[in-house]
Motif scaffolding. Structure first.
Motif, PDB file in Angstrom:
ATOM      1  N   UNK A 265      15.510  51.974  28.402  1.00 49.61           N
ATOM      2  CA  UNK A 265      14.828  52.721  27.339  1.00 49.61           C
ATOM      3  C   UNK A 265      13.332  52.755  27.641  1.00 49.61           C
ATOM      4  N   UNK A 266      12.752  53.918  27.417  1.00 52.04           N
ATOM      5  CA  UNK A 266      11.330  54.086  27.647  1.00 52.04           C
ATOM      6  C   UNK A 266      10.603  53.341  26.535  1.00 52.04           C
ATOM      7  N   UNK A 267       9.696  52.437  26.893  1.00 52.82           N
ATOM      8  CA  UNK A 267       9.031  51.659  25.829  1.00 52.82           C
ATOM      9  C   UNK A 267       8.284  52.563  24.841  1.00 52.82           C
ATOM     10  N   UNK A 268       7.869  53.767  25.301  1.00 52.39           N
ATOM     11  CA  UNK A 268       7.108  54.638  24.402  1.00 52.39           C
ATOM     12  C   UNK A 268       7.988  55.622  23.649  1.00 52.39           C
ATOM     13  N   UNK A 269       9.303  55.500  23.803  1.00 53.35           N
ATOM     14  CA  UNK A 269      10.140  56.518  23.169  1.00 53.35           C
ATOM     15  C   UNK A 269      10.025  56.411  21.651  1.00 53.35           C
ATOM     16  N   UNK A 270      10.076  57.559  20.970  1.00 53.15           N
ATOM     17  CA  UNK A 270       9.963  57.514  19.504  1.00 53.15           C
ATOM     18  C   UNK A 270      11.179  56.824  18.894  1.00 53.15           C
ATOM     19  N   UNK A 271      10.933  56.025  17.854  1.00 50.73           N
ATOM     20  CA  UNK A 271      12.038  55.378  17.156  1.00 50.73           C
ATOM     21  C   UNK A 271      11.985  55.772  15.686  1.00 50.73           C
ATOM     22  N   UNK A 272      13.158  55.853  15.036  1.00 49.01           N
ATOM     23  CA  UNK A 272      13.126  56.232  13.616  1.00 49.01           C
ATOM     24  C   UNK A 272      12.393  55.183  12.798  1.00 49.01           C
ATOM     25  N   UNK A 273      11.535  55.657  11.867  1.00 43.59           N
ATOM     26  CA  UNK A 273      10.746  54.698  11.084  1.00 43.59           C
ATOM     27  C   UNK A 273      11.043  54.826   9.595  1.00 43.59           C
ATOM     28  N   UNK A 274      11.772  55.884   9.200  1.00 49.15           N
ATOM     29  CA  UNK A 274      11.980  56.138   7.768  1.00 49.15           C
ATOM     30  C   UNK A 274      12.896  55.112   7.138  1.00 49.15           C
ATOM     31  N   UNK A 275      13.010  55.217   5.812  1.00 53.31           N
ATOM     32  CA  UNK A 275      13.917  54.315   5.107  1.00 53.31           C
ATOM     33  C   UNK A 275      15.329  54.862   5.252  1.00 53.31           C
ATOM     34  N   UNK A 661      17.038  61.574  19.122  1.00 52.78           N
ATOM     35  CA  UNK A 661      17.655  61.585  17.796  1.00 52.78           C
ATOM     36  C   UNK A 661      16.665  61.310  16.690  1.00 52.78           C
ATOM     37  N   UNK A 662      15.384  61.621  16.936  1.00 53.91           N
ATOM     38  CA  UNK A 662      14.362  61.310  15.942  1.00 53.91           C
ATOM     39  C   UNK A 662      13.656  62.599  15.543  1.00 53.91           C
ATOM     40  N   UNK A 702      15.836  58.399   7.211  1.00 57.34           N
ATOM     41  CA  UNK A 702      15.462  59.756   6.783  1.00 57.34           C
ATOM     42  C   UNK A 702      14.878  60.582   7.920  1.00 57.34           C
ATOM     43  N   UNK A 703      14.321  59.913   8.944  1.00 58.34           N
ATOM     44  CA  UNK A 703      13.739  60.711  10.035  1.00 58.34           C
ATOM     45  C   UNK A 703      14.598  60.652  11.282  1.00 58.34           C
ATOM     46  N   UNK A 704      15.903  60.566  11.057  1.00 60.46           N
ATOM     47  CA  UNK A 704      16.819  60.430  12.201  1.00 60.46           C
ATOM     48  C   UNK A 704      17.833  61.565  12.150  1.00 60.46           C
TER      49      UNK A 704
END
Length: 1531
Positions: A265-275, A661-662, A702-704
């Motif tokens: 996995x790319x350390x900078x890849x976006x990850x979902x942060x929403x609730x 998926x984000x 929510x952001x996924x």
């Protein structure tokens, strides 16, 4: 035709000018320009007609897959690439493959494509004369980009010479030490074009490929290179040196220690942060009091109270109303159909159809009325309708899968219309044939006139909606299989109610339907919900849309329709065609349902449509995209609001984010974005949530992005007959992160990917079916299609005739793009387009395309409604029957998970190896045949030191004993020689040599004879005269130009003082053709032995020293080395004795020999053994088998032979040529039961597949399977192993092919993955000692370790005879010493890798038997990625991939692997082989193929032993002499 684009003639100034012109469109403009641009942009709405026609001719645009932003993004991405200058070598193609057809020969593809559903992204071909849609972007682009040239074009602007220079550098760095002394044939190329030895075995005289040209350029290590091919390869090498994706770290273990890299996995890849999201509930479904309790009840109500009300109007192809079906007619006819289905099929006691049974509905798309009657007839009869497409031919794409669905549903009856029934394919007797894979069906026509009237008292039973199945909708999956989704009666009714509520349907509304009425949105609105509300449907058939794309808009105006159901394709077509319509008025529309609104790319069609038709009364809020799926029915739909202030939802999402998926709203980087529109809100009465696409159905944040799931009464119930899949799809319980289910009721997976945005708006970003997961990132096929189409597609490919799918190769998905190419596009154009598509997809999606293929127009398999049948296309691709006309593969850029290249460890010293073996109790790998000294045999011939003396002794003691019998192609005896006859002939030849040739003893004489008895007599004549004979294969009369130079060369290299031959060949050597091929004047004297002197010589020569030369054995090795090996008298006698003992040969024996008598063991068996042992040799020239393949086996049977010898070529000829004739041979009395040993004489790893198939094939003729074996010999020792009469049968072991690459032997079970069978090469001959040594350190190795086979024995050759006398190398081959252990013994190095293994068997002397396994020649082995590969292993994998690959040869060039395949079949299949070959080698060997060359049968050169001459092939390829059908350079 070949223009290769690296020889560009553009000057620097011209280049700059062209470049600025190209990039003008992308660069920021000076302010002054803005005004002029704006000015040019103005005439948007009404451009001049001429411009229209001009744009039109280039084909229509598909709005659905186009967004201006995206197109600009793609262009900008390509502009960036132009800076970087990508160099892609263009494939070479044979002229016959480049068919420049006239446009008339083609019709543009019928329709359109993409999705499995109705013609997805339409390549519309409306016949109206209007032009194409013109948006400002296209106009500005037309202004700025007069010509768009490829960014991949002239990359190397050098001609060939630069390439050759670079090549020399490359070769200088990668200089390979050749451990072989003999002169390299290939280095002779400039003066003597040397030819490959090749047997004349095949039904037509194969003209050997003409390699070796005087104008070759020499480089590095004597590899001839011609500018054209090598410059391309060089370009490829340079391109591949460019930096790749970042290196990856971790591994995952594949079966055992094989390490494949796994994407970190790319350390900078976006990850979902929403609730965590919460499930969204739709508005309650407000049941109106007068809603009918079931759909049949609604039909009954309207049919009885408003029988005259119109229900459905159908159109003909001119757009005229064809027929109006009223509610009264629908009701009465449905009753009639119901009665007939239940009572008129089968007998009274045994009706064919009972309530609850399934029946197929087969109706054409232009007859909705008949379909509607049949559908409601089924509902009334409580029978389950399964609507399917009309099968047009017996082999429709996907039709077989539909058949499987019908079979699994137990369908026995198909309802159809009269016209359709007449149009179905018929057999010779008029019956409808059974379609492939279909069950046996009774076809039943539902037209009223064919049906009996129901009796007065019969009436259908109308119930309230319940949980019985109402109908089954078919659904095609990603893999092409067809499932049936069952919909219950209550779900059907609830769905109609939900649609009525959300769309606000009211009684007698008019709705125009363009969609397929058999399934999906078309069925739900146009057949079901319409009846619930007594609406009037105007049905527009697809055939009318093709003729008049505006027809639906005209009908909306004509009928003042309130609602229309369309796809974005229909909106696009209307845009293209609306020009000549003055009086369009769309103000009556309150709702325009966009059925494929969930496809993110539909947004551009909606926008463009609104843009044009807003002025014609279309209100923005009318456009209502909806999302639907077969499983969940309508998932969401935008409501028609009266409030035009509320703008629809839009999301501009980052593609990069989506691939993880984000959801990230993209602002700064507008290059790679996806714009999505909302598809409204959740359906009334439903609950929706989003779950993770893989694994446990856990709620997304929510952001996924996840898969939409719906809980509602109005969804499908199951996949018919598939409980497991049903559970996973229709009975899903989504859970929170803590693992608690969110509801007690099950949800249904919709198959749609998306998210729920603010305000409960539903957004769809793609389909699960189109999802491709490449090294952990998700890509949607539709997005890739859109990017490909944004690359100037108009000129080269049909819009919408494009398929994107993934194939799994080496544990990851790889993206494949297939498009239909226009017939008028040139090779360069298409190739340029392909390379730009690769760049665009790389830039926008950050993913490599594994394979891009273009196929001729109209050749992709279609769905019934004209779309591309994706799974069928993928199937064709995988089985190699897609027949593309252009292919570009990019394994080098895509495959990033190869195992790390092997780092060579520092060698362990030979002493440590030996000590290690002693400590671990392993014995040193050595073995020997029986000891000659110990054997007491009454061998009279042993008394003599020289063969010439043995012959004289036999001529005195047994003068009339026949030694040799030569057979003709008919199997008759041509001639034979007794001991005395041979002695007498030899005397005369000796006299001739002394008299006419004036030769001294020790002079060399070349014997140029066809296989036969003259050759034998001439050989002994030389011995009698004290001369040294050299046997040479005569030139082939049909192919002098390529075979004569080899003869000349051997004569020169062997320093022959004279040539002896027959009269025929003598004339041939002096012919006109010969003088064209070689310098005839420089031949030594040529003696013709057909007229011999009558007298015998004064006395016969007797050599003084047995260690002097007896003869020279010349042959061309597989690596193209011409080597003459010196054989002394001692070695020759020892050799004959060893064979005599091993095969128990006596004067009473007969041996059949079908071998070439020019070198190695073949020569010894043909000329020497009979004289030594006294047995009779039956000689069968292999060339005679071309005329009569059964000759050898018939001779073996007729002469009752117990021992026979042949070559692989002979065995292959028998296997292929006699495979189907075993029965007729049996009837001719062919009996092989007496054969005790059948030995294949070879200098290679035994070809198990061939020997086994030979044994199996002739088992019926009495051949004992254990009789077949192989021998092993090489240059330093012509026979090391030979399966004799005593001793155990040859054993076979299975070794791990991957361990072998690391020079390790790992024994595995038969059938385990990566196993390779190796057969023992016969038994070690008496007097032969073998040891396995490390080729680098020369230390002895242990049992079952892979190393070089070294041999010590009395019949080793005594050295190479070469012009150069390169002593150092020579002594190494023939006189090597171990560096440790027994350092005294003199060994000869065979140059072959192998291993010894002590078996449980006992040999003749009662000892445990040691088996020798030969793996392959060191010279042939390829060092790639730090591992050692044997070409034969890769070739075996390649030959298995496709039935049309007849033969294959591989060789390395610099660090690229080149694969040459011989194609049997049409040239159209050539390009199918490229992906198959690449995939197979990747999967099985973890190697990336650099170049795939497809050639005609017979191009791969083969020598007399049937071995491939790979180095000759390499030289021919580099010198561009193969005349390939196709050459693909993999990127």
């Amino acid at each position: 035709t070949e223009k290769y684009f690296f020889q560009s003639d553009i000057t620097q100034k011209g280049y700059e000018k062209k470049r600025s012109k190209l990039l003008g469109a992308y660069l920021p403009h000076p302010p002054g320009l803005e005004a002029s641009m704006a000015h040019e942009r103005r005439p948007l709405m009404a451009p001049s007609a001429s411009r229209y026609h001009r744009r039109r001719s280039s084909g229509t645009r598909d709005e659905r897959y186009r967004s201006d932003v995206h197109t600009e993004a793609v262009q900008a991405a390509l502009a960036k690439h132009k800076e970087r200058k990508m160099a892609v070598p263009m494939p070479s193609k044979r002229r016959s493959l480049v068919v420049q057809t006239s446009m008339d020969a083609y019709t543009p593809p019928d329709t359109s494509s993409g999705s499995e559903e109705e013609g997805g992204q339409g390549e519309g071909t409306p016949t109206s004369s209007q032009g194409s849609i013109s948006m400002e972007h296209w106009i500005t682009r037309a202004i700025h980009q007069g010509s768009t040239t490829s960014s991949s074009s002239s990359s190397t602007q050098s001609g060939g010479s630069g390439a050759a220079g670079r090549l020399a550098d490359v070769l200088a760095q990668t200089h390979v030490e050749n451990h072989s002394a003999p002169p390299d044939v290939t280095t002779y190329t400039s003066e003597h074009p040397v030819q490959v030895e090749r047997p004349q075995v095949s039904t037509v005289p194969r003209t050997t490929p003409k390699y070796g040209n005087a104008e070759l350029m020499e480089t590095g290590d004597g590899v001839p290179v011609s500018s054209r091919v090598s410059a391309k390869i060089q370009q490829l090498v340079n391109t591949l040196k460019q930096p790749r994706r970042p290196p990856l770290r971790e591994f995952f273990v594949d079966d055992f220690e094989e390490l494949l890299e796994v994407q970190q996995p790319d350390p900078n890849q976006p990850r979902p942060e929403g609730s965590q999201m919460v499930a969204i509930r739709g508005e309650p479904l407000g049941v109106v009091t007068n809603w009918p309790p079931s759909l049949e009840a609604a039909l009954q109500r309207w049919g009885t109270i408003s029988p005259k009300a119109p229900c459905l109007t159908t159109m003909d192809t001119n757009g005229k109303p064809l027929y109006v079906l009223t509610y009264g007619k629908l009701w009465s006819r449905s009753i009639k159909v119901a009665y007939n289905i239940l009572h008129k099929l089968g007998t009274k006691q045994e009706p064919m159809v009972r309530p609850g049974d399934r029946v197929a509905l087969v109706f054409p798309n232009n007859d909705p009325a008949a379909f509607m009657v049949a559908f409601y007839g089924c509902l009334l009869a409580e029978v389950v309708p399964v609507p399917i497409e009309v099968p047009l031919t017996r082999k429709d794409a996907g039709s077989q899968q539909i058949g499987f669905l019908l079979g699994s549903c137990g369908v026995t009856v198909a309802l159809t219309s009269d016209a359709c029934h007449k149009g179905l394919p018929k057999g010779p007797t008029g019956e409808i044939p059974q379609f492939k894979g279909w069950p046996k069906l009774l076809w039943f026509v539902t037209e009223s006139k064919h049906l009996s009237k129901p009796p007065r008292d019969w009436f259908p039973h109308i119930k309230d909606a319940n949980n019985d199945t109402a109908y089954i909708e078919y659904k095609t999956c990603k893999d092409g299989s067809v499932l049936g989704v069952t919909v219950t009666r209550i779900a059907l009714l609830t769905h109609c109610q939900a649609l009525t509520q959300s769309c606000g349907y009211t009684e007698a509304e008019i709705i125009v339907n363009v969609l397929d009425f058999k399934k999906d949105v078309g069925l739900w609105h146009g057949i079901l919900t319409s009846v619930m509300n007594m609406m009037h449907v105007i049905s527009i058939p697809y055939s009318l849309m093709k003729v008049n794309p505006l027809s639906w808009i005209q009908k909306v105006c004509q009928y003042k329709a309130k609602v229309a159901c369309v796809k974005s394709r229909d909106m696009h077509w209307a845009l293209v065609a609306h020009r000549d319509q003055r009086d369009v008025n769309l103000s009556s529309l309150r709702m325009l349902v966009v059925a494929d609104g969930s496809n993110p790319w539909s947004i551009s069609s909606c926008d463009a449509f609104l843009n044009v038709f807003q002025s014609k009364g279309l209100r923005p809020e009318v456009i209502c995209p909806c999302a639907s799926s077969a499983e969940a029915l309508t998932v969401a739909i935008r409501r028609p609001t009266d409030d035009s202030n509320q703008p629809p939802g839009r999301g501009v999402l980052s593609m990069q984010g989506l691939s993880y998926g984000v959801i990230r709203v993209d602002s700064e980087e507008r290059l790679s974005v996806l714009t999505v529109q909302d598809v409204g809100t959740v359906m009334p009465g439903a609950l929706m949530c989003v779950v993770k696409p893989e694994g446990v159905p856990q709620l997304c944040r929510t952001d996924e992005i996840g898969e939409l799931c719906v809980c509602s009464i109005a969804t499908g119930m199951s996949y018919y007959g598939l409980s497991g899949m049903t559970k996973n799809t229709f009975e899903v319980f989504p859970m929170t992160s803590s693992g608690a289910p969110i509801s007690e009721y099950p949800f249904t997976r919709t198959g749609l990917l998306g998210f729920i945005g603010p305000g409960g708006l539903v957004f769809v970003s793609g389909k699960m079916d189109g999802l491709m997961v490449v090294s952990g990132r998700r890509h949607n096929a539709d997005d890739i299609v859109a990017t490909a189409l944004a690359v100037e597609p108009m000129k080269f490919v049909y819009r919408g005739r494009i398929a994107v799918f993934s194939v799994t190769v080496l544990h990851d998905e790889r993206i494949v793009v297939v498009a239909e190419q226009r017939p008028d596009s040139t090779e360069e154009d298409s190739f340029q387009w392909m390379s730009r598509v690769l760049q665009a997809i790389d830039s926008i999606h950050n993913v490599g395309v594994f394979c891009l293929a273009l196929v001729p127009a109209n050749t992709l398999p279609k769905t019934p409604l004209g779309g591309i049948h994706l799974s069928e296309t993928k199937q064709l691709f995988l089985e190699g029957s897609l027949h593309p006309c252009n292919v570009l593969m990019c394994p080098h850029t895509c495959v990033t998970n190869l195992p790390k290249p092997r780092q060579k460890q520092p060698e362990i010293g030979p002493a440590s190896v030996m000590v290690g073996n002693l400590v671990s109790g392993k014995r040193i790998a050595q073995a020997s045949g029986r000891d000659l000294g110990q054997i007491e045999d009454n061998d009279q011939a042993r008394k003599f030191l020289f063969l010439s003396e043995v012959l004289q002794w036999r001529a005195q003691t047994t003068p009339d004993h026949v030694l040799f019998t030569l057979l003709s192609s008919r199997g008759t005896v041509l001639s034979s020689l007794t001991c005395l006859q041979l002695h007498k002939r030899a005397e005369k030849i000796a006299a001739m040599l002394m008299e006419r040739g004036h030769l001294q003893d020790g002079d060399h004489v070349a014997l140029v004879y066809p296989p036969g008895i003259d050759l034998i007599a001439a050989f002994y004549g030389c011995l009698y005269a004290g001369c040294v004979p050299i046997t040479v294969r005569p030139p082939h009369p049909q192919n002098i130009a390529t075979t004569l130079p080899t003869v000349k060369m051997i004569v020169e290299v062997s320093r022959s003082a004279c040539v002896m031959t027959s009269q025929v060949i003598c004339k041939l050597l002096k012919s006109k053709e010969a003088s064209a091929a070689v310098d005839v004047r420089s031949w030594p004297p040529v003696l013709d032995t057909d007229d011999l002197p009558k007298k015998k010589p004064p006395q016969l020569y007797k050599p003084s020293n047995p260690d002097t030369l007896a003869y020279l054995d010349f042959s061309v090795s597989t690596t193209g080395m011409l080597a003459g090996v010196k054989m002394s008298h001692t070695a020759t006698s020892a050799f004959c004795r060893s064979i005599k003992l091993q095969c128990e040969l006596y004067p009473s024996r007969e041996v059949a020999i079908c071998l070439d008598p020019y070198c190695g063991l073949g020569f010894v068996l043909w000329c020497l053994c009979s004289v030594y042992s006294g047995h009779q040799s039956i000689l069968i020239p292999p060339s005679e088998l071309e005329v009569n393949p059964a000759l050898w086996l018939l001779a073996v049977s007729q002469f009752r032979v117990r021992d026979t010898f042949c070559s692989y070529s002979v065995m292959e000829l028998c296997t292929k040529g006699l495979g189907l004739q075993t029965e007729s041979l049996k009837s001719r009395g062919l009996d092989l039961s007496r054969v005790r040993t059948c030995v294949v004489v070879a200098e290679e790893r035994p070809r198990i597949a061939l020997t086994q198939s030979f044994s199996k094939l002739f088992k019926d003729l009495g051949l004992h399977p254990r009789a077949v074996s192989t021998s092993f010999g090489c240059r330093v020792n012509l026979a090391i192993c030979l399966q004799g009469t005593s001793g155990p049968d040859p054993t076979t072991v299975f070794v791990d092919m991957r361990a072998l690459r690391h020079d390790r032997v790992r024994l595995v079970e038969r059938g385990s993955p990566h196993s390779l069978p190796l057969m023992e090469s016969g038994k070690i001959l008496p007097g032969v000692r073998i040891i396995i040594a490390n080729p680098e350190t020369k230390g002895p190795l242990g049992d079952s370790h892979l190393g070089e086979i070294w041999v010590h024995c009395g019949h080793n050759g005594s050295g190479y005879f070469t012009v150069y006398g390169d002593e150092a190398l020579q002594s190494d081959h023939f006189n090597s010493h171990l560096s440790f252990g027994d350092t005294q013994t003199v060994w000869a190095r065979t140059g072959y890798l192998g291993f010894l293994r002590r078996t449980e068997l006992t040999d003749a002397s009662g000892e445990r038997h040691d088996a020798l396994y030969v793996v392959g020649a060191l010279d042939e082995a390829m060092e790639l990625r730090g591992m050692r590969y044997h070409p034969i292993d890769i070739e075996t994998s390649v030959i298995r991939t496709h039935k049309s690959i007849m033969e294959c040869a591989v060789f390395p060039w610099t660090n690229l692997l080149v694969v040459v395949v011989e194609l049997e079949g049409s040239e159209q299949e050539a390009l199918d082989l490229v992906p198959l070959v690449t995939n197979a080698v990747l999967e099985e060997h973890y190697l990336i193929v650099g170049v795939v060359v497809v050639v005609d049968i017979g191009v791969i050169p083969i020598n007399s032993r049937g071995e491939k001459q790979r180095m000759h092939l390499r030289d021919g390829f580099l010198a561009d002499q193969l005349d390939p059908i196709y050459v693909a350079y993999n990127m």
